[in-house]
Design a protein around this motif. Structure first.
Motif, PDB file in Angstrom:
ATOM      1  N   ALA A 177       0.835  -1.198   0.000  1.00 36.72           N
ATOM      2  CA  ALA A 177       0.000   0.000   0.000  1.00 36.72           C
ATOM      3  C   ALA A 177       0.873   1.252   0.000  1.00 36.72           C
ATOM      4  N   ALA A 178       1.945   1.230   0.773  1.00 38.33           N
ATOM      5  CA  ALA A 178       2.859   2.372   0.810  1.00 38.33           C
ATOM      6  C   ALA A 178       3.498   2.608  -0.555  1.00 38.33           C
ATOM      7  N   LEU A 179       3.822   1.539  -1.249  1.00 37.27           N
ATOM      8  CA  LEU A 179       4.389   1.676  -2.584  1.00 37.27           C
ATOM      9  C   LEU A 179       3.397   2.342  -3.543  1.00 37.27           C
ATOM     10  N   LEU A 180       2.145   1.955  -3.462  1.00 41.56           N
ATOM     11  CA  LEU A 180       1.150   2.563  -4.344  1.00 41.56           C
ATOM     12  C   LEU A 180       0.930   4.030  -3.992  1.00 41.56           C
ATOM     13  N   GLU A 181       1.083   4.375  -2.729  1.00 41.23           N
ATOM     14  CA  GLU A 181       0.960   5.780  -2.340  1.00 41.23           C
ATOM     15  C   GLU A 181       2.105   6.622  -2.904  1.00 41.23           C
ATOM     16  N   GLU A 182       3.226   5.982  -3.203  1.00 44.06           N
ATOM     17  CA  GLU A 182       4.376   6.684  -3.785  1.00 44.06           C
ATOM     18  C   GLU A 182       4.217   6.934  -5.287  1.00 44.06           C
ATOM     19  N   ASP A 241      13.940   0.858  -8.812  1.00 39.61           N
ATOM     20  CA  ASP A 241      13.948   0.628  -7.367  1.00 39.61           C
ATOM     21  C   ASP A 241      12.538   0.381  -6.847  1.00 39.61           C
ATOM     22  N   TRP A 242      11.575   1.138  -7.345  1.00 38.55           N
ATOM     23  CA  TRP A 242      10.177   0.935  -6.932  1.00 38.55           C
ATOM     24  C   TRP A 242       9.713  -0.469  -7.313  1.00 38.55           C
ATOM     25  N   LEU A 243      10.028  -0.881  -8.511  1.00 34.12           N
ATOM     26  CA  LEU A 243       9.633  -2.218  -8.965  1.00 34.12           C
ATOM     27  C   LEU A 243      10.318  -3.306  -8.138  1.00 34.12           C
ATOM     28  N   THR A 244      11.579  -3.081  -7.802  1.00 36.48           N
ATOM     29  CA  THR A 244      12.313  -4.068  -7.004  1.00 36.48           C
ATOM     30  C   THR A 244      11.764  -4.132  -5.587  1.00 36.48           C
ATOM     31  N   ARG A 245      11.412  -2.989  -5.020  1.00 38.07           N
ATOM     32  CA  ARG A 245      10.829  -3.003  -3.679  1.00 38.07           C
ATOM     33  C   ARG A 245       9.469  -3.699  -3.681  1.00 38.07           C
ATOM     34  N   ALA A 246       8.746  -3.587  -4.792  1.00 34.92           N
ATOM     35  CA  ALA A 246       7.499  -4.350  -4.908  1.00 34.92           C
ATOM     36  C   ALA A 246       7.795  -5.847  -4.859  1.00 34.92           C
ATOM     37  N   CYS A 247       8.834  -6.260  -5.581  1.00 33.71           N
ATOM     38  CA  CYS A 247       9.245  -7.668  -5.552  1.00 33.71           C
ATOM     39  C   CYS A 247       9.631  -8.099  -4.138  1.00 33.71           C
TER      40      CYS A 247
END
Length: 449
Positions: A177-182, A241-247
């Motif tokens: 959820a935090a990632l989507l808020e970014e 980085d965002w994609l990797t943090r999602a992973c």
């Protein structure tokens, strides 16, 4: 085995990146570069930098021509980039030299390729976002339903204190959820148009270079960076980085599901288990294992991408080529992980009876912390901890529940509260409900945009 599992028919359902895989095909790259060339010509025609009829002719051509990637192979190999070959082929296809001469006017290969890359990354982010929203909805429903379902929390792989399954689910979903808020900020700061000319000075683009860049950005619905970013790869790095943090967040989901389905724990059930070729009893956690592997691969590729980010002078082919090798794999990993997680969690459910049995395992010593704090109300904290350690040792030695030996030595304690998992959940139910509210707010904002 295929050179890339994302291109393999054999492993297509194990590592499926969905439609995103087509975004990084040769045809998709050519189509994106043609769109940029067309938008550039349109912007230049609007500003009077090239004849308007030539701009219109180029705009029609990029929508009509179908360039064969194979026909550009030799030129791409010789030049290190496909743009010179693409521009030459487009001019030939137009069959109108008076208009074709204005194709690629003042731009450089990297302008076209970086802008085309951002068009495709925009679609990739949207696809991953869609899957993550579906996943968060599933996790939110799960957390809401099981906010008060007690289970054993574990630290260092050992029983710790009671928690709730809803709270565990929340730990899977909150980082996502935090990632989507970014994402809105990421899009606004990283999905950039590129138009700076041969060495980043815009010298061949004329006195209206800044105005032209802004017009091109508007035409492609990309962000105007107001500068050259040929050698500043931070926009690409931040997206990767965002994609990797999602992973990585999805790997946490996979890691926990793998552990909770381990023999001897068995606290989760699923309909997506895999079979063994020789052991009929096996139900292998294939999807969970894939999530872990995808995160490992994305992390490794992100490291390589960082190594490739330091470009020499105003253009660096070696570093740029390194980016091409790593970035698509990161995108594929994130897309595949999101799709895999959606599929896996659809059939995921807690085994409440097994969770209760595990709470009572190890002679009920999972309640040791609660017992020590109850005793600390009538003796020094250190003495309370020592007393509970002794009680735990006695329970283990005699093979009886901790509650039994504690009651015998301290009958005045409120045993019903201390040894009731539902009354020892602490903030776990609220953590689950907070996550539910977070997802609801996130979906509400998404629907309003």
């Amino acid at each position: 085995m295929a050179a890339s599992l994302f291109d393999s028919q054999l492993y297509a359902s194990l590592f499926s990146a969905g439609d995103i895989s087509r975004l990084f095909s040769d045809s998709a790259e050519i189509r994106a570069m043609l769109l940029v060339e067309g938008a550039l010509a349109k912007a230049q025609g609007k500003l009077g930098l090239i004849p308007e009829d030539s701009a219109a002719a180029i705009g029609r051509a990029v929508m009509e021509v179908a360039l064969d990637p194979g026909a550009l192979t030799q030129a791409a190999g010789q030049n290190g980039v496909p743009v010179p070959g693409l521009v030459s082929a487009l001019r030939d296809e137009m069959n109108a030299p008076e208009h074709a001469q204005y194709v690629h006017w003042g731009a450089t290969s990297q302008d076209i390729m970086d802008s085309a890359l951002m068009l495709r990354l925009r679609q990739a982010l949207a696809a991953v976002e869609t899957d993550l929203l579906i996943l968060l909805t599933q996790l939110s429903d799960m957390a809401d339903t099981h906010a008060n379902l007690p289970m054993a929390a574990r630290t260092y792989g050992q029983l710790a204190t009671p928690t709730s399954f809803g709270a565990v689910v929340a730990t899977w979903g909150q980082p996502l959820a935090a990632l989507l808020e970014e994402l809105p900020t990421l899009r606004q700061t990283c999905l950039l148009v590129s138009l700076s000319g041969a060495a980043g000075t815009s010298s061949a683009l004329g006195p209206k270079a800044s105005e032209l860049r802004a017009e091109l950005a508007a035409g492609l619905s990309l962000v105007n960076p107001h500068r050259s970013w040929h050698t500043d790869r931070s926009p690409v790095l931040r997206i990767a980085d965002w994609l990797t943090r999602a992973c990585t967040s999805l790997s946490k989901l996979g890691t926990d599901c793998l552990a909770l389905r381990q023999s001897g724990i068995d606290e989760l059930t699923t309909i997506t288990a895999g079979a063994s070729s020789t052991m009929p009893q096996k139900q292998n956690p294939v999807a969970a294992s894939a999530l872990i592997a995808l995160a490992s691969q994305a992390t490794a590729q992100l490291s390589a991408l960082h190594h490739a980010a330091a470009h020499q002078h105003q253009r660096d082919g070696a570093s740029w080529f390194g980016e091409w090798l790593s970035l698509p794999q990161i995108v594929f990993c994130a897309a595949s992980a999101a799709r895999t997680a959606v599929s896996m969690t659809k059939g995921l459910a807690p085994d409440a009876k097994q969770m209760l049995r595990n709470l009572h395992a190890a002679n009920g010593t999972i309640y040791a912390e609660a017992l020590s704090f109850a005793l600390a109300e009538q003796m020094r904290r250190g003495d309370a901890q020592t007393a509970v350690k002794d009680l735990c040792a006695k329970a283990a030695q005699e093979g009886v529940p901790l509650q039994e030996v504690a009651t015998a030595q301290f009958p005045e304690l409120d045993q019903a509260t201390i040894f009731d998992a539902t009354r020892q959940l602490g903030s776990a139910p609220e953590e689950a409900q907070r996550f539910v509210r977070t997802v609801a707010a996130l979906k509400g904002r998404k629907e309003s945009t």
